[in-house]
Write an enzyme that holds these catalytic residues in place. Sequence first.
Site, PDB file in Angstrom:
ATOM      1  N   ARG A 244       1.003  -1.146  -0.162  1.00 40.86           N
ATOM      2  CA  ARG A 244       0.062   0.073  -0.101  1.00 40.86           C
ATOM      3  C   ARG A 244       1.055   1.259   0.029  1.00 40.86           C
ATOM      4  O   ARG A 244       1.635   1.602   0.910  1.00 40.86           O
ATOM      5  CB  ARG A 244      -0.824   0.041   1.351  1.00 40.86           C
ATOM      6  CG  ARG A 244      -1.814   1.283   1.006  1.00 40.86           C
ATOM      7  CD  ARG A 244      -2.923   1.148   2.109  1.00 40.86           C
ATOM      8  NE  ARG A 244      -3.845   0.089   2.444  1.00 40.86           N
ATOM      9  CZ  ARG A 244      -4.230  -0.618   3.350  1.00 40.86           C
ATOM     10  NH1 ARG A 244      -3.549  -0.481   4.706  1.00 40.86           N
ATOM     11  NH2 ARG A 244      -4.870  -1.588   3.507  1.00 40.86           N
ATOM     12  N   PRO A 245       1.433   1.824  -1.077  1.00 41.46           N
ATOM     13  CA  PRO A 245       2.212   2.723  -1.305  1.00 41.46           C
ATOM     14  C   PRO A 245       2.500   4.055  -0.543  1.00 41.46           C
ATOM     15  O   PRO A 245       2.209   5.035  -1.251  1.00 41.46           O
ATOM     16  CB  PRO A 245       2.410   2.782  -2.956  1.00 41.46           C
ATOM     17  CG  PRO A 245       1.045   2.731  -3.192  1.00 41.46           C
ATOM     18  CD  PRO A 245       0.255   1.715  -2.308  1.00 41.46           C
ATOM     19  N   CYS A 246       2.396   4.056   0.776  1.00 37.40           N
ATOM     20  CA  CYS A 246       2.524   5.515   1.498  1.00 37.40           C
ATOM     21  C   CYS A 246       4.062   6.093   0.956  1.00 37.40           C
ATOM     22  O   CYS A 246       4.105   7.250   1.321  1.00 37.40           O
ATOM     23  CB  CYS A 246       2.392   5.164   2.895  1.00 37.40           C
ATOM     24  SG  CYS A 246       3.379   3.827   3.279  1.00 37.40           S
ATOM     25  N   HIS A 247       4.960   5.141   0.471  1.00 39.69           N
ATOM     26  CA  HIS A 247       6.088   5.866   0.242  1.00 39.69           C
ATOM     27  C   HIS A 247       6.124   6.980  -0.819  1.00 39.69           C
ATOM     28  O   HIS A 247       6.935   7.579  -1.198  1.00 39.69           O
ATOM     29  CB  HIS A 247       7.138   4.765  -0.088  1.00 39.69           C
ATOM     30  CG  HIS A 247       6.730   3.961  -1.219  1.00 39.69           C
ATOM     31  ND1 HIS A 247       5.880   2.642  -1.224  1.00 39.69           N
ATOM     32  CD2 HIS A 247       7.000   3.788  -2.603  1.00 39.69           C
ATOM     33  CE1 HIS A 247       5.715   2.167  -2.513  1.00 39.69           C
ATOM     34  NE2 HIS A 247       6.499   2.681  -3.332  1.00 39.69           N
TER      35      HIS A 247
END
Length: 171
Positions: A133-136
């Site tokens: 889940r691409p919080c980066h």
Amino acid sequence: MTIYATFDSPLGELLLVGEESATANGGTALTSLSVPGQKGGVTVRDGWRHEPRAFAEIIRQLTSYFDGTLTRFALEYTAGGTAFQQRVWSALETIEYGTTLSYAQVADLVGIPRTASRAVGTAIGANPLLVVRPCHRVLGANGSLTGYAGGLERKRQLLDLENVREVTLLR
């Protein structure tokens, strides 16, 4: 029953935690993906079963992501978090590979005022599924690297993997 496995990745040994699922591709719904030393990261608990084979599909997708051939995960996740966190996390999943948004832009996606970007940041910081889940892909308003539970160096690694270059590392 909660099951877990570890996976050696370019970010270090990842801890994968999940639940058996009849509907998930590979039979496991992912509950958590933690990196070593992660702020708020999960640790193995009594009663959990070590079941590496149950994570074969998840590990296959992670391997493909880290070798640059997978740009979107197709995994089932278990529910978790508050209704607001779930809204923010859903917004994260719309951020395309190799692109970034600011916290204020994520607030726009969630339908709240940009002035609530701190609340967005708090919800993002509680994301139990780092990498997948691409919080980066969420940056500060000026494009700076900020706020990653796995550490800014790992955030930089993930953005480098995705060929995102327009980022200023704040120390």
